[in-house]
Enzyme design. Structure first.
Site, short mmCIF file in Angstrom:
data_model
loop_
_atom_site.label_atom_id
_atom_site.label_comp_id
_atom_site.label_asym_id
_atom_site.label_seq_id
_atom_site.Cartn_x
_atom_site.Cartn_y
_atom_site.Cartn_z
CE LYS A 1 13.82 2.66 0.87
NZ LYS A 1 13.77 1.59 1.95
CD GLU B 1 -0.87 6.87 3.70
OE1 GLU B 1 -1.17 5.93 4.47
OE2 GLU B 1 -0.83 6.75 2.46
CB CYS C 1 -1.23 4.21 8.33
SG CYS C 1 -1.99 4.18 6.70
CD GLU D 1 1.08 4.06 13.51
OE1 GLU D 1 0.28 3.84 12.58
OE2 GLU D 1 2.15 4.69 13.36
#
Length: 491
Positions: free
Chosen positions: A176, A251, A285, A386
């Site tokens: 996906k 993750e 990330c 973040e």
């Protein structure tokens, strides 16, 4: 202007229209629609999962020996490498990464398939120590259909990182891709079919997370989810997985610290810090978005970073000399801009960047200048949350013993960088910091052979490495009785 391409799903190896809404794929370079992508409805998901489970039961696949599966994986790696330039251009068009970066990502994907194939050929099962009149073994079997949900920032590498070990373990894989970058996943699906993978094992299902992603995670036939993306979505997946008692690999986000010790080689450190936060436009990330510099060298380091950042070339990602292309979307750029405004409210000073670049070829795209901010407090939101963009906060420190606590003062624990000429000093510091990966005198170097993942809100589980295949398998104990006499129970 080139014609808009129509892309269908891949459901159990077959290209066909989806039952979901059509999703526009928008170029972040100029805002044009470059493709219209069919999306998967819950009914499409059910068809793909059911077909995948059936393909796994087929004796031709179920009985295939590991070295035979490895041959298919090697072939997939070779086909990816053969199409390196085409795949790299496709990803650049899809998410705006510079062509030099997308070539490296495609090469990484090919290398992942080759590594997993080699590891599979030598992945032994275990004869365990007997503790009675029996022979005991620990064997591994496919876990079941796997949902591989991938991010938009490095799709081809992330998809290979999940699909290769899932297939090596004998599973069906349902990819996906992210809504903003579905095109390379569809091409990878075609490559896996060309490599000879049984068609029922391969599905690529673009779509919205709350529709396609939710249907995959909730489907009772999906036996594992491997997800790379935001922490909020990871929590949602984890909650559903807990209801199903289903294993997951997550993750998630990061707010990675980079530390420059007083004895560091500043030439190396400046280049490494710059690459660590501004490559991929900061949309990584592991981006080293918090920089801790000893106060004695803080001003010099900032001056050198500012000068180097202002030399970076922002522009067309198809140009070989471009360092930074656009951000993924207009909405995401606005989110980054909001954080830079927040930094000013929190007492920060923008030393460079903090605005959109102007000029021919830039105004229509979602470009943003590399931004360096000083003067923030360690506890500010900009230093804890973040941003996922080209924004670096530089923070002075004085006490080296306090560094681990400062570095760990966020909910995340994905990565860390340390720059020092003293390897003993760097080693001691590396062991004290909570992070899944620590780089010493380098940054963003990743290997298919080295497990990768995070701690705290950066995720659970590990991918890559030899154990990365085992993560997609169920372990089973088998006992062979050797006693000549029958059991005496019931005498």
């Amino acid at each position: 202007m080139s014609a808009v391409v129509r892309e269908d799903l891949i459901v159990a190896g077959r290209r066909r229209p989806g039952r979901g809404a059509v999703l526009p794929s928008i170029s972040p370079v100029d805002g044009r629609v470059v493709a219209e992508v069919a999306t998967a409805s819950p009914e499409d998901v059910d068809e793909a999962v059911t077909a995948g489970a059936a393909a796994m039961r087929d004796p031709a696949w179920r009985g295939m020996l590991p070295h035979e599966r490895a041959r298919l994986l090697h072939r997939a790696g070779a086909l990816i490498e053969d199409d390196l330039e085409g795949l790299a251009r496709l990803q650049t068009r899809d998410n705006g990464k510079p062509i030099t970066e997308t070539r490296a990502l495609v090469a990484s994907a090919a290398g992942t398939f080759r590594y997993v194939a080699a590891a599979l050929e030598t992945l032994d099962e275990t004869l365990t120590t007997p503790r009675g009149p029996y022979l005991s073994m620990s064997v591994y079997e496919p876990i079941g259909p796997v949902a591989a949900i991938t991010p938009w920032n490095s799709p081809i590498a992330s998809e290979a990182q999940k699909a290769a070990p899932a297939l090596a373990a004998g599973n069906a894989v349902l990819i996906k891709p992210a809504e903003w970058s579905p095109l390379t996943a569809l091409r990878l699906g075609e490559i896996l079919l060309c490599a000879g993978m049984p068609p029922g094992l391969i599905s690529v299902l673009p779509g919205a997370g709350p529709v396609t992603g939710e249907a995959l995670v909730r489907h009772p036939g999906v036996r594992k989810v491997s997800f790379t993306g935001g922490t909020a979505t990871g929590r949602r997946i984890g909650a559903i997985a807990a209801e199903k008692l289903m294993p997951v690999s997550l993750e998630l986000g990061g707010k990675s610290p980079t530390i420059v010790l007083p004895d560091a080689d500043l030439d190396h450190a400046v280049k490494g810090v710059l690459f660590g936060v501004f490559s991929s436009h900061g949309q990584a990330c592991v981006a080293g978005s918090r920089l801790f510099v000893h106060r004695s060298m803080h001003d010099e380091m900032v001056d050198r970073l500012v000068a180097a950042a202002e030399r970076l070339v922002i522009g067309d990602p198809d140009d070989e000399g471009t360092h930074m292309g656009p951000l993924i979307s207009a909405e995401h750029r606005e989110r980054v801009e909001a954080y830079v405004r927040l930094a000013a409210e929190e007492g920060g000073r923008v030393r460079t960047g903090g605005e959109r670049p102007r000029g021919a070829g830039l105004d229509a795209g979602f470009f943003y200048r590399p931004t360096i901010i000083t003067g923030l407090d360690h506890g500010s939101r900009v230093c804890r949350e973040e941003i996922f963009g080209p924004v670096l906060a530089v923070l002075p420190y004085e006490d080296e013993d306090a560094l681990p606590a400062l570095a760990d003062a966020t909910p995340y624990g994905l990565a860390c960088g340390i720059w020092s000429r003293d390897y003993r000093r760097a080693w001691r510091l590396a062991r004290r910091i909570e992070a899944g990966t620590v780089w010493i005198n380098t940054y963003k170097q990743l290997s298919a052979a080295t497990p990768f993942g995070g701690v705290k809100e950066s995720g659970v589980g590990r991918e890559k490495g030899r154990d990365g295949i085992r993560a997609y398998m169920a372990q089973k104990g088998v006992y062979w009785g050797l006693d000549e006499a029958p059991m005496r129970w019931g005498d």
